[in-house]
Design a protein around this motif. Structure first.
Motif, short mmCIF file in Angstrom:
data_model
loop_
_atom_site.label_atom_id
_atom_site.label_comp_id
_atom_site.label_asym_id
_atom_site.label_seq_id
_atom_site.Cartn_x
_atom_site.Cartn_y
_atom_site.Cartn_z
N PHE A 262 7.59 100.39 15.26
CA PHE A 262 7.14 99.09 15.69
C PHE A 262 6.47 98.76 14.93
O PHE A 262 5.58 98.87 13.06
CB PHE A 262 5.64 99.84 17.04
N THR A 263 6.09 97.22 15.40
CA THR A 263 5.96 96.18 14.29
C THR A 263 4.00 95.72 14.55
O THR A 263 3.69 95.88 16.09
CB THR A 263 6.46 94.24 14.63
N LEU A 264 3.80 95.76 13.54
CA LEU A 264 2.15 95.75 13.79
C LEU A 264 1.36 94.34 14.48
O LEU A 264 2.78 92.69 14.76
CB LEU A 264 0.91 95.70 12.55
N THR A 265 0.89 93.91 15.43
CA THR A 265 0.04 93.05 15.84
C THR A 265 -0.34 91.94 15.25
O THR A 265 -0.83 92.80 14.20
CB THR A 265 -0.40 93.21 17.27
N GLN A 268 -3.66 93.14 13.83
CA GLN A 268 -3.78 94.56 13.44
C GLN A 268 -3.87 94.27 12.31
O GLN A 268 -4.21 94.89 11.06
CB GLN A 268 -2.43 95.51 14.03
N GLY A 294 -5.71 100.07 24.87
CA GLY A 294 -4.56 100.51 24.52
C GLY A 294 -4.19 99.11 23.34
O GLY A 294 -2.91 99.06 23.20
N SER A 295 -4.99 98.31 22.46
CA SER A 295 -4.66 97.37 21.89
C SER A 295 -3.71 98.01 20.38
O SER A 295 -3.75 97.34 19.29
CB SER A 295 -6.31 96.44 21.46
N GLY A 296 -4.36 99.41 20.12
CA GLY A 296 -3.75 99.85 19.32
C GLY A 296 -5.07 100.15 18.01
O GLY A 296 -4.56 100.10 16.77
N LYS A 297 -6.08 100.53 18.14
CA LYS A 297 -7.16 100.12 17.13
C LYS A 297 -6.62 101.85 15.97
O LYS A 297 -6.84 101.76 15.10
CB LYS A 297 -8.47 101.38 18.62
N THR A 298 -6.36 102.83 16.72
CA THR A 298 -6.19 104.11 16.67
C THR A 298 -4.86 103.30 14.94
O THR A 298 -5.30 104.20 13.74
CB THR A 298 -5.43 105.53 16.74
N PRO A 455 0.01 95.57 21.90
CA PRO A 455 1.37 95.13 21.26
C PRO A 455 2.67 94.95 22.47
O PRO A 455 2.37 94.71 24.11
CB PRO A 455 1.60 96.33 20.91
N ARG A 458 4.43 95.38 26.38
CA ARG A 458 3.48 96.61 27.10
C ARG A 458 3.60 96.16 29.01
O ARG A 458 2.90 94.60 29.08
CB ARG A 458 1.85 96.40 27.19
N ASP A 573 -4.08 109.75 25.21
CA ASP A 573 -2.85 108.87 25.22
C ASP A 573 -1.55 109.43 26.00
O ASP A 573 -0.81 110.38 24.74
CB ASP A 573 -2.51 108.66 24.44
N ARG A 602 -0.11 102.00 29.14
CA ARG A 602 0.55 102.61 27.62
C ARG A 602 2.44 102.41 27.01
O ARG A 602 2.20 102.85 26.55
CB ARG A 602 -0.11 104.25 27.58
P1 ADP Z 1 -6.69 102.57 21.76
O1 ADP Z 1 -6.80 100.53 21.29
O2 ADP Z 1 -6.74 101.87 22.95
O3 ADP Z 1 -7.64 103.12 21.35
P2 ADP Z 1 -3.94 103.43 21.04
O4 ADP Z 1 -4.32 103.15 19.37
O5 ADP Z 1 -4.73 104.77 21.19
O6 ADP Z 1 -5.05 101.99 21.66
O7 ADP Z 1 -2.60 102.43 20.50
C1 ADP Z 1 -2.65 102.78 22.19
C2 ADP Z 1 -0.88 102.88 21.96
O8 ADP Z 1 -0.02 101.67 21.29
C3 ADP Z 1 -0.36 104.29 21.33
O9 ADP Z 1 0.56 105.04 21.67
C4 ADP Z 1 0.22 103.91 20.06
O10 ADP Z 1 0.93 103.90 18.81
C5 ADP Z 1 1.07 102.11 20.06
N1 ADP Z 1 0.58 101.39 19.34
C6 ADP Z 1 -0.80 100.45 18.75
N2 ADP Z 1 -0.10 99.24 17.99
C7 ADP Z 1 1.45 99.09 18.36
C8 ADP Z 1 2.50 98.25 18.59
N3 ADP Z 1 1.63 97.13 17.30
N4 ADP Z 1 3.23 98.15 18.87
C9 ADP Z 1 3.99 98.78 19.50
N5 ADP Z 1 2.55 100.16 20.10
C10 ADP Z 1 1.75 100.37 19.71
#
Ligand code: ADP
Ligand code: MG
Length: 716
Positions: A262-265, A268, A294-298, A455, A458, A573, A602
């Protein structure tokens, strides 16, 4: 003269000092003088009884309207004293074996009455109260109540408000206030009165304006001293010599970015660049990454870890629970794919390994993980608290990522930091985003980055309250919704506040029934509404390997419905899970519900979260649920949440010591003041890190740190 730091027994008598220590944990003269009145009553004004809260210790000012007594058993004499409050309400107090009280408490006399508020025969009462006459026979006020405003103190059974008031007055007459901890120029700039004037004004105000001025000054004390401590911590961290971990062209990070599905936000990307820049500096990064659920911190954290691995170092990811550590290891491996299979056939050239270290794993798995951490084969080591134990060593630990910081104390972070050759960079992630000013206080030794955007694509989570009190049939409808989602190939969570089984059936202090339990609900659903589905349980009393097995099967879609406690609150997740039913939702906090809800929605499918409650409309818990249902903005909800919590709980373990030291400061209300105090604190610390030129301030800082330490020891 006694100093603020002197033991209380030096100022008040031994028995009183003991009562104040036992009842209110007041040990020193300073403790007593910083035990501020909860409110004030105007001289002569009576207390409205309608404001009394059952279960609390209360002090009321009231007028006696009737006093009688009689022997009710051979050795039991009962006096019935009827008193009248401001709103004309009356109550009759029962005092036993004190026949003389009828002589003192005669009709028309005014007194303080202190006792625990109880409900007796439909009426509010004070149980076995103490009293203190406010005036003498001739109606002349006693000296300690002679002010216009009579202070009412937070009190305890052994130390009623009147005892506190008397002790404070006595102490104020003999205390040496010493130098003012707030620098004179600062006080001038912000129009603050001196410490002595403030402490006198708060306890013995001549008029309401004294209270206002005193409060402002004393609030500043708290904000400023706290910010000085935090500024010192930041300055000390920045002064450490760490190791720069610059990105390497053609490395893991590049390979990873190239393969991202996917593309980073924008957020991110921006925070990614910020982290990359700071990691390349020798001063250790010390940053908080907060983000909406769900904002994609990981992904952001993983990219930082890969940069460190590229530079030849290792990264550790510390998770608060075994379930979460396992899930992190699994999802990092999945995201990395062939990039995480170093040493295996077909691995990418730049590949590394992800090792997992938890307390409950078998000896062999543990040995392998320890080996890979120790010899550097694992670029990334994921684990629980087990990572902190002594036997764990790294070749070159360059970055520590702490997930869900609120469950880790400063000390634990420091233990992990000590495992680097040089102090590693630190990134703390939290999924409970809070307003920036508050974050700067709660996590004040960290710089703060915030990911607020979700992202693209969603689907929002639709949230609804299911009021089973008014609409009992709606619960059936909730299970119908669950069956529909599962028929469409999706999965569901059912969340309960309790595990059940052999736990004692504790009643909440407000007399409510205990919340429903996982064990009961599981049985009920298996034999009832969801009997055609694959329903399983997940809770904290299961063996770690069983929990992991259930999570894996749920992730693979082999379980339709997971009945769980809040073990699923953080980080789980499973994008295919699209519906969540929270039972007795009123038992959960606002942020907790927001977190829970983040477990569905998610993926790209529309998701549904049902908050089941039998609380009545308009009840404060119900209002909180309505707030959760009305917005999906975590920042808005964190404000709602903060409003309902006490400061200490807000600060939690992140700043344990500040809990007891914040008496006046309210994080939400005093945002502006905190911001000003922070700027002043930074200025002072920049000039004079060790506060050599500010001895009184240095002492205040030491006091705060001692409190923090005492708090920490108590918890350990
Ligand atoms: P949180 O911030 O709640 O920890 P996660 O890092 O677990 O969120 O990410 C939530 C889901 O979104 C994961 O399945 C991840 O792979 C997905 N994800 C993260 N960044 C993006 C993005 N830029 N576009 C689409 N999906 C993404
Ligand atoms: Mg996460």
């Amino acid at each position: 003269m006694v100093a603020l730091g002197a033991r209380l027994s030096a100022a008040v008598g031994g028995p009183t000092a003991k009562a104040l220590a036992d009842g209110l944990d007041l040990q020193t003269v300073g403790d007593l003088l910083r035990h501020y009145p909860r409110r004030y009553v105007e001289r002569g004004a009576l207390t409205p009884f309608s404001e009394l809260v059952v279960g609390e210790y209360a002090t009321v000012v009231a007028e006696v309207t009737k006093a009688t007594g009689r022997k009710i058993r051979p050795k039991l004499y009962k006096s019935d004293i009827t008193i009248r409050g401001e709103d004309g309400g009356t109550m009759t107090l029962a005092l036993f074996n004190r026949p003389w009280v009828e002589k003192e408490l005669r009709t028309g006399r005014r007194a303080y009455f202190s006792g625990k508020v109880e409900r007796f025969a439909q009426r509010v009462q004070l149980a076995n109260p103490d009293y203190q006459l406010l005036d003498d026979e001739a109606g002349v006020l006693a000296e300690e109540f002679a002010g216009v405003l009579v202070p009412i103190y937070p009190a305890a059974a052994k130390a009623p408000s009147t005892t506190v008031a008397r002790s404070v007055r006595h102490t104020l007459g003999m205390v040496d206030f010493g130098a003012d901890p707030l620098p004179a120029e600062l006080r001038e700039r912000h129009g603050l009165i001196g410490l002595e004037q403030a402490l006198r004004g708060i306890h013995t105000p001549a008029e309401p304006a004294d209270v206002t001025l005193s409060r402002r000054r004393l609030t500043w004390d708290e904000a400023f001293v706290l910010q000085v401590v935090l500024a010192q911590r930041r300055a000390t961290t920045r002064a450490l010599a760490g190791t720069p971990r610059a990105a390497r062209p053609g490395g893991l990070l590049e390979a990873f970015d190239g393969a991202l599905p996917f593309t980073l936000t924008a957020g991110q990307v921006e925070i990614g660049a910020q982290l990359a820049g700071e990691l390349s500096q020798p001063a250790p990064m010390y940053r908080l990454l907060q983000g909406e659920v769900g904002s994609g911190k990981t992904v952001v954290a993983l990219r930082a870890m890969l940069q460190v691995v590229d530079s030849g170092g290792q990264a550790a990811l510390l998770a608060p629970t075994e379930v979460l550590a396992q899930q992190h290891a699994r999802s990092l491996r999945a995201m990395l794919g062939p990039l995480a299979t170093a040493g295996e056939l077909g691995a990418a050239e730049v590949a590394t390994r992800v090792a997992l270290l938890t307390g409950s794993q078998g000896a062999a798995a543990r040995r392998t993980a320890l080996e890979q951490a120790g010899n550097g084969a694992a670029g990334i080591v994921v684990g629980t608290h087990a990572l902190l134990s002594e036997g764990v060593a790294f070749t070159d630990l360059g970055l520590v990522v702490v997930d869900e910081q609120h469950r880790f104390g400063v000390e634990q972070r420091d233990a992990l930091r000590a495992k680097g050759r040089t102090p590693p960079h630190v990134l703390v992630m939290t999924a409970t985003p809070i307003p920036r000013t508050i974050a700067m206080t709660v996590y004040g030794d960290l710089e703060v980055s915030t990911l607020s955007e979700l992202p693209q694509g969603r689907a929002p989570v639709q949230t609804a309250v299911v009021p089973t009190g008014e609409r009992p049939a709606w619960l059936e409808t909730a299970w119908t919704r669950v069956r529909e989602h599962i028929a469409a190939g999706r999965q569901a969570f059912v969340v309960c506040p309790r595990i059940g089984g052999d736990e004692p059936e504790e009643r909440a202090s407000d007399g409510r029934r205990p919340g429903v339990a996982v064990l009961d609900v599981h049985l009920m659903l298996v034999h009832g509404a969801l009997n055609s589905l694959r329903v399983e349980m997940l809770h904290g009393r299961m063996a770690p390997e069983d929990k992991d097995a259930v999570m894996q099967r749920f992730t693979r879609g082999e379980i339709d419905v997971l009945v769980a406690t809040t073990v699923i609150e953080v980080g789980v997740d499973v994008p295919n899970a699209t519906v969540m039913v929270v039972l007795d939702a009123d038992r959960f906090g606002v942020s907790q519900l927001h977190q829970l809800r983040g477990r569905v929605g998610r993926g790209s499918e529309p998701a549904l979260c049902l908050l089941v409650t039998d609380t009545e409309q308009g009840h404060p818990s119900r209002v909180r649920l309505d707030a959760v249902a009305s917005t999906s903005d975590g920042f808005v909800l964190s404000r709602v949440d903060l409003k309902h919590r006490r400061e200490g709980d807000v600060l939690g373990s992140a700043q344990s010591g500040t809990r007891s030291s914040l008496r006046m400061l309210r994080l939400l209300r005093d945002e502006d003041l905190i911001r000003e105090a922070r700027a002043e604190a930074v200025a002072v610390v920049d000039e004079d890190l060790l506060l050599a030129d500010h001895p009184a301030l240095r002492q205040a800082v030491l006091d705060l740190l001692n409190e923090e330490r005492a708090d920490f020891l108590e918890k350990a």
